[in-house]
Design a protein around this motif. Sequence first.
Motif, PDB file in Angstrom:
ATOM      1  N   LEU A  50       0.828  -1.205   0.000  1.00  0.00           N
ATOM      2  CA  LEU A  50       0.000   0.000   0.000  1.00  0.00           C
ATOM      3  C   LEU A  50       0.864   1.257   0.000  1.00  0.00           C
ATOM      4  N   LEU A  51       1.860   1.267   0.874  1.00  0.00           N
ATOM      5  CA  LEU A  51       2.712   2.448   0.986  1.00  0.00           C
ATOM      6  C   LEU A  51       3.567   2.650  -0.256  1.00  0.00           C
ATOM      7  N   ALA A  52       3.906   1.537  -0.895  1.00  0.00           N
ATOM      8  CA  ALA A  52       4.768   1.626  -2.085  1.00  0.00           C
ATOM      9  C   ALA A  52       4.048   2.237  -3.280  1.00  0.00           C
ATOM     10  N   THR A  53       2.733   2.211  -3.278  1.00  0.00           N
ATOM     11  CA  THR A  53       1.992   2.749  -4.424  1.00  0.00           C
ATOM     12  C   THR A  53       2.108   4.270  -4.513  1.00  0.00           C
ATOM     13  N   ASN A  54       2.229   4.917  -3.346  1.00  0.00           N
ATOM     14  CA  ASN A  54       2.338   6.383  -3.305  1.00  0.00           C
ATOM     15  C   ASN A  54       1.173   7.069  -4.020  1.00  0.00           C
ATOM     16  N   MET A  55      -0.025   6.473  -3.914  1.00  0.00           N
ATOM     17  CA  MET A  55      -1.204   7.026  -4.578  1.00  0.00           C
ATOM     18  C   MET A  55      -1.878   8.077  -3.699  1.00  0.00           C
ATOM     19  N   THR A  56      -2.591   8.983  -4.309  1.00  0.00           N
ATOM     20  CA  THR A  56      -3.318  10.030  -3.593  1.00  0.00           C
ATOM     21  C   THR A  56      -4.698   9.513  -3.190  1.00  0.00           C
ATOM     22  N   VAL A  57      -5.379  10.280  -2.356  1.00  0.00           N
ATOM     23  CA  VAL A  57      -6.741   9.928  -1.957  1.00  0.00           C
ATOM     24  C   VAL A  57      -7.639   9.826  -3.184  1.00  0.00           C
TER      25      VAL A  57
END
Length: 237
Positions: A50-57
Amino acid sequence: MAEAKLNREYAKSRFLVGAMMFGICVWSIYDGMKGWPRANARMDEVRPLLLATNMTVTAWLERDDTGVPAVERFFAEAAGRKAPGKLSTKIKDLRLSEKLANDTPSLERQAKDLQKVLEEPLYSAHDIETQWLQAAVAAALGVLLFVLVGLKASKRFVADERGLSGNGFGPQPIVYEDIEEIDWKRWDEKGIVVLTLKSGRRIKLDGWHFAGITGISEEIRKHRPDLAPKNETGNEP
């Protein structure tokens, strides 16, 4: 003679509420022991991804052509299971209004809040502790409702030519002449009448709790017409 005992409809409604309280108790215990710790464990498994995706809300909430949000697709692909509802809710709560959608400070705060959501357990130790408290309160309320119904089930009210008797009226029979006044204010709306005896003692008769109170009240009116509601005695229209 008129007799009043526990109203079955009242008892049924209270038993249903009591059963619901015990259901909440069981559900809370389950969440505290298994449901929420398991959700935390599943989150731990996929947290690095999850953290590796670095996606926004916005990216996490973006839906595909079938209407499935990215967070749901991620869990289905990465973990082979549905995303925890708590995670989806927390991410949704971070959405910005249209007015702040392009505001740089707001976006920076949102990113920090999202990082915090992804790094922390879905359910904190405090969250889980509240489940135990909720279970205890729900169980106590359930027991209380059952006890109250049980106590009312043991009561009996009787009105006849001699007066009022039955344990609902107390240990000793009451002659009609002992009634000082009667409060009929809530009779028409709630089926409640309150007797005040010459000794100062007050007795509440509740037609919702006890079936047959109407008959009891009619017997009282028959023997003490002077204490009937004013609109029945002719003193008021």
